[in-house]
Scaffold this motif. Structure first.
Motif, short mmCIF file in Angstrom:
data_model
loop_
_atom_site.label_atom_id
_atom_site.label_comp_id
_atom_site.label_asym_id
_atom_site.label_seq_id
_atom_site.Cartn_x
_atom_site.Cartn_y
_atom_site.Cartn_z
N UNK A 64 -50.24 -83.51 -68.31
CA UNK A 64 -50.75 -82.27 -68.60
C UNK A 64 -51.78 -81.64 -67.46
N UNK A 65 -52.37 -82.51 -66.93
CA UNK A 65 -53.22 -82.21 -65.48
C UNK A 65 -52.28 -81.69 -64.62
N UNK A 66 -51.11 -82.52 -64.12
CA UNK A 66 -50.19 -82.34 -63.24
C UNK A 66 -49.43 -80.99 -63.54
N UNK A 67 -49.05 -80.90 -64.82
CA UNK A 67 -48.18 -79.63 -65.12
C UNK A 67 -48.94 -78.40 -64.92
N UNK A 68 -50.42 -78.44 -65.32
CA UNK A 68 -51.44 -77.40 -65.17
C UNK A 68 -51.47 -77.36 -63.66
N UNK A 69 -51.86 -78.00 -62.85
CA UNK A 69 -52.00 -77.75 -61.48
C UNK A 69 -50.84 -77.37 -60.85
N UNK A 70 -49.52 -77.51 -60.94
CA UNK A 70 -48.44 -77.28 -60.44
C UNK A 70 -48.23 -75.76 -60.89
N UNK A 71 -48.44 -75.45 -62.14
CA UNK A 71 -48.27 -74.09 -62.76
C UNK A 71 -49.28 -73.04 -62.15
N UNK A 72 -50.71 -73.53 -61.75
CA UNK A 72 -51.65 -72.73 -61.12
C UNK A 72 -50.86 -72.32 -59.91
N UNK A 73 -50.63 -73.20 -59.07
CA UNK A 73 -50.07 -73.06 -57.82
C UNK A 73 -48.92 -71.74 -57.51
N UNK A 74 -47.88 -72.08 -58.50
CA UNK A 74 -46.95 -71.33 -58.95
C UNK A 74 -47.16 -70.08 -59.67
N UNK A 75 -48.33 -69.76 -59.99
CA UNK A 75 -48.65 -68.60 -60.66
C UNK A 75 -47.96 -68.33 -62.07
N UNK A 76 -47.64 -69.35 -62.54
CA UNK A 76 -46.90 -69.07 -64.06
C UNK A 76 -47.71 -69.25 -65.16
N UNK A 77 -48.11 -68.01 -65.63
CA UNK A 77 -48.95 -67.74 -66.67
C UNK A 77 -48.47 -68.42 -68.02
N UNK A 78 -47.31 -68.36 -68.15
CA UNK A 78 -46.52 -68.87 -69.39
C UNK A 78 -46.85 -70.37 -69.63
N UNK A 79 -46.85 -71.41 -68.33
CA UNK A 79 -46.90 -72.78 -68.23
C UNK A 79 -48.37 -72.94 -68.27
N UNK A 80 -49.20 -72.33 -67.58
CA UNK A 80 -50.76 -72.51 -67.72
C UNK A 80 -51.04 -72.34 -68.96
N UNK A 81 -50.70 -71.41 -69.77
CA UNK A 81 -51.04 -71.27 -71.13
C UNK A 81 -50.58 -72.38 -72.14
N UNK A 82 -49.30 -72.96 -71.70
CA UNK A 82 -48.73 -73.91 -72.48
C UNK A 82 -49.57 -75.19 -72.22
N UNK A 83 -49.70 -75.49 -70.93
CA UNK A 83 -50.23 -76.87 -70.69
C UNK A 83 -51.72 -76.80 -70.76
N UNK A 84 -52.39 -75.97 -70.98
CA UNK A 84 -53.77 -76.00 -71.14
C UNK A 84 -54.07 -76.01 -72.57
N UNK A 85 -53.16 -75.41 -73.19
CA UNK A 85 -53.26 -75.70 -74.93
C UNK A 85 -52.59 -76.94 -75.40
N UNK A 86 -51.75 -77.44 -74.96
CA UNK A 86 -51.17 -78.99 -74.99
C UNK A 86 -52.31 -79.97 -74.68
#
Length: 162
Positions: free
Chosen positions: A38-60
């Motif tokens: 989850x931390x890895x997914x969140x960090x990559x999503x932050x770099x890529x500016x993906x709001x959907x994935x940031x939301x998903x991986x923060x909540x997961x």
């Protein structure tokens, strides 16, 4: 801004999403710790500016028991004291694997040595696959303007992979 294409309502997109989700489940079942995933997914999503994935991986991550302190510090992991050496190595790999076009060497030998120190071959296979998958997911969501804020962890459980 409205989503350009609803990936959850388009029949072809759902076929792709089901295969994508199936591969995601294989990675989730890898021996790579769930918190690291989850931390890895969140960090990559932050770099890529993906709001959907940031939301998903923060909540997961929250649903799996991750602390809000650590989630808030993922973007500044190098400047914090809350991540283990193994997690730091995984986050470095996530960043370098996400920013391939920004570096002429891709993932550095130093970063690879750090992840090798902390993860066995199966965990590394899961980590490398995860970095590739989250970057692909980020690109899908960003291209169609899939916005963050409406993800519910129950959505994943309801996803029919048949």
């Amino acid at each position: 801004m409205e989503a350009r294409l609803n990936l959850f309502e388009n029949q072809f997109a759902m076929k792709v999403a089901k295969r994508f989700a199936g591969l995601g489940m294989v990675i989730q079942q890898s021996p790579l710790p769930k918190s690291t995933q989850e931390l890895v997914s969140l960090r990559a999503s932050q770099i890529n500016g993906c709001g959907w994935c940031i939301d998903m991986h923060t909540k997961e991550a929250e649903a799996a028991g991750e602390s809000s302190l650590r989630l808030h510090l993922v973007a500044a992991w190098r400047e914090s004291t809350v991540f283990t050496e193994a997690e730091q190595a995984a986050l470095a790999l996530a960043e370098e694997g996400t920013r391939l076009a920004d570096a002429n060497t891709g993932v550095s030998d130093e970063t690879w040595a750090a992840v090798r120190k902390h993860y066995d071959d199966d965990q590394l296979a899961g980590l490398v696959s995860l970095v590739a998958m989250i970057n692909a997911a980020n690109r899908l969501a960003v291209i169609v303007h899939q916005k963050g804020g409406s993800y519910d962890p129950a959505m994943a459980a309801a996803f029919d992979l048949n």
